[in-house]
Design an enzyme around this catalytic site. Structure first.
Site, PDB file in Angstrom:
ATOM      1  N   TYR A 179     -11.871   6.988  24.490  1.00 52.27           N
ATOM      2  CA  TYR A 179     -11.821   7.833  23.297  1.00 52.27           C
ATOM      3  C   TYR A 179     -13.153   7.822  22.551  1.00 52.27           C
ATOM      4  CZ  TYR A 179      -6.600   7.945  22.855  1.00 52.27           C
ATOM      5  OH  TYR A 179      -5.260   8.137  23.018  1.00 52.27           O
ATOM      6  N   GLY A 264     -14.755  -0.341  24.629  1.00 52.33           N
ATOM      7  CA  GLY A 264     -13.412  -0.817  24.318  1.00 52.33           C
ATOM      8  C   GLY A 264     -13.364  -1.642  23.044  1.00 52.33           C
ATOM      9  N   ALA A 343      -4.585  12.555  20.499  1.00 51.19           N
ATOM     10  CA  ALA A 343      -5.669  13.527  20.633  1.00 51.19           C
ATOM     11  C   ALA A 343      -6.995  12.788  20.743  1.00 51.19           C
ATOM     12  CB  ALA A 343      -5.710  14.479  19.443  1.00 51.19           C
ATOM     13  N   GLU A 445       0.189  29.807  22.828  1.00 48.20           N
ATOM     14  CA  GLU A 445       1.230  30.606  23.490  1.00 48.20           C
ATOM     15  C   GLU A 445       1.213  30.425  24.999  1.00 48.20           C
ATOM     16  OE1 GLU A 445       0.938  34.930  23.621  1.00 48.20           O
ATOM     17  OE2 GLU A 445      -1.203  34.790  23.186  1.00 48.20           O
TER      18      GLU A 445
END
Length: 457
Positions: A179, A264, A343, A445
């Site tokens: 991340y 990390g 996310a 969508e």
């Protein structure tokens, strides 16, 4: 022992997201609560993680938007980033949030004690030479960056220092591929920095869906980030010109002005007196807890990153509420660790919830899973001139038709994924997705218009 013999009913070591939430919720039950914190209130998320990183991500996004606006008829010289102004604005916002946390704790009747708490037995915490006793103690000290032990490691910085660099570097080398590494690589590339990301493995974002990892690497490369995989750092040294050089085990080199080790995070358990008090740690230094967040000492508990169940701020908040309900509430509140959305605020964003394709096939068999996937250029970029593409992917259990994994790489993926996380937790099927009317024209969508299974598996 009776509760009256203790100074507090609950004493928390650490005032990060989990610690503050637990302190406030416990105080609302009418019990006596104290929390010890050696740094700014709010912990990593507020001060050196989620919040400031997202603010920098927004800043980088404006540079991209200025460039793309030419395709929509906007012309003129692009603004120049004032790094000092951005740092000052960020610092002011964090100070505001620190104040909010302080007021919330004070208004709840929680006593805040400045200093790092140290466990001295099952019911005693020492802070700055003062001893406090408590019926229950909670360790909520979070995690700290991990830097591998190699020559020159002291020349590198960790994520905690990236927000206050004295100046924007011309060249940044990021070591890692999780991340934090991917986010900072994207942010500083967006701010105009030459960025090289080096990683000893063969893909980004370990644990994420393989299509997501591959697609994100392509998009980051498209934006100018030089990604070097299978590149193991052996040493870091400063050259005569003041620059830094990373050297790999194969003798390859990478030059930079700033080197970020984003390799990390580890549980923040050092100097807490845990070992001497008899608290059990695992082989990674995390506190071992049961389903009620209790350690092997029944009066000592741990929540959040320090116990390493799931290193996400919202999870720490949920664990805090569950623990308080268990200790002081009328019933038991449990945390469900399935279908936790997450996310990654790279450019473009990554959003994901549920199982990866590999996890699903391992659980249901190679033929027990149906995959739907689409890779396209969003409407916005038909005029922007950007080559950025978007990936959406569904993983469906063939036997039940249930959607068990949903993945996206694209704009605002974090915002999009939140609503779908509710649907997956509710057991939504692919048929339900198909019968849902999409909002047109949007990227989201696409998830309800996928009809043809992917054929390359």
């Amino acid at each position: 022992m009776k509760p009256e013999r203790f100074d507090y009913d609950l004493f928390l070591i650490g005032a990060g997201s989990g610690g503050v939430r637990a302190a406030r919720m416990a105080a609302q039950h009418g019990v006596r609560v104290a929390v010890a914190e050696a740094a700014a209130l709010g912990g990593t998320c507020v001060n050196a993680g989620c919040i400031p990183k997202k603010l920098l991500s927004y800043a980088a996004g404006y540079a991209e938007a200025f460039h793309e606006s030419a395709g929509y008829g906007w012309h003129g010289q692009a603004p120049v980033l004032d790094w000092e102004a951005l740092k000052a604005a960020r610092a002011a916002e964090l100070a505001r949030l620190n104040g909010v946390y302080a007021r919330l704790l004070a208004s709840s009747g929680v006593q805040v004690i400045a200093g790092r708490g140290r466990l001295e037995g099952p019911h005693t915490v020492v802070v700055g030479g003062n001893r406090y006793t408590a019926r229950h103690i909670v360790v909520a000290t979070g995690g700290v960056p991990y830097v591998p032990d190699l020559p020159g490691r002291e020349l590198a910085v960790t994520s905690d220092r990236m927000f206050d660099l004295p100046r924007i570097p011309r060249r940044l080398a990021v070591v890692g591929a999780g991340y934090i590494a991917c986010e900072f690589a994207s942010i500083f590339r967006g701010l105009g920095v030459e960025v090289t990301l080096v990683h000893r493995g063969n893909h980004l974002l370990d644990g994420f869906d393989a299509d997501v990892r591959r697609f994100l690497a392509e998009e980051m490369g498209r934006k100018g980030i030089d990604i070097k995989l299978n590149w193991t750092v052996e040493s870091l040294a400063r050259g005569d010109d003041g620059g830094l050089t990373l050297t790999s085990g194969m003798g390859a080199t990478c030059d930079a002005d700033v080197v970020l080790f984003a390799t990390g995070r580890v549980p923040n358990t050092a100097n807490l007196g845990l070992e001497s008090a008899g608290v059990q740690l695992d082989d990674k230094g995390a506190i071992v807890v049961d389903e009620n967040y209790r350690t092997n000492l029944t009066s000592v508990h741990a929540i959040g990153d320090v116990s390493s169940r799931k290193q996400l701020t919202p999870v720490a908040l949920a664990e805090a509420m569950a623990l308080v309900e268990c200790l002081f509430g009328a019933g038991r509140l449990s945390v469900d660790y399935d279908f936790i959305p997450t996310a990654v605020f790279t450019h473009p964003n990554v959003g994901t919830v549920g199982q990866t394709e590999a996890e699903a096939r391992a659980a249901s068999g190679q033929d027990g899973v149906i995959v739907y996937r689409s890779d396209f250029r969003a409407l916005r970029h038909t005029l922007s001139g950007s080559g950025e593409r978007t990936l959406v992917k569904l993983v469906v259990d063939k036997a039940t038709d249930r959607v068990i994994g949903l993945h996206m790489v694209g704009p605002d993926a974090g915002e999009v994924i939140q609503g779908f996380a509710v649907a997956l937790r509710a057991g939504a099927t692919k048929a339900l997705f198909d019968s849902t009317i999409g909002v047109h024209p949007t990227v989201a969508e696409e998830f309800v218009t996928l009809r043809q299974p992917a054929t390359d598996h």
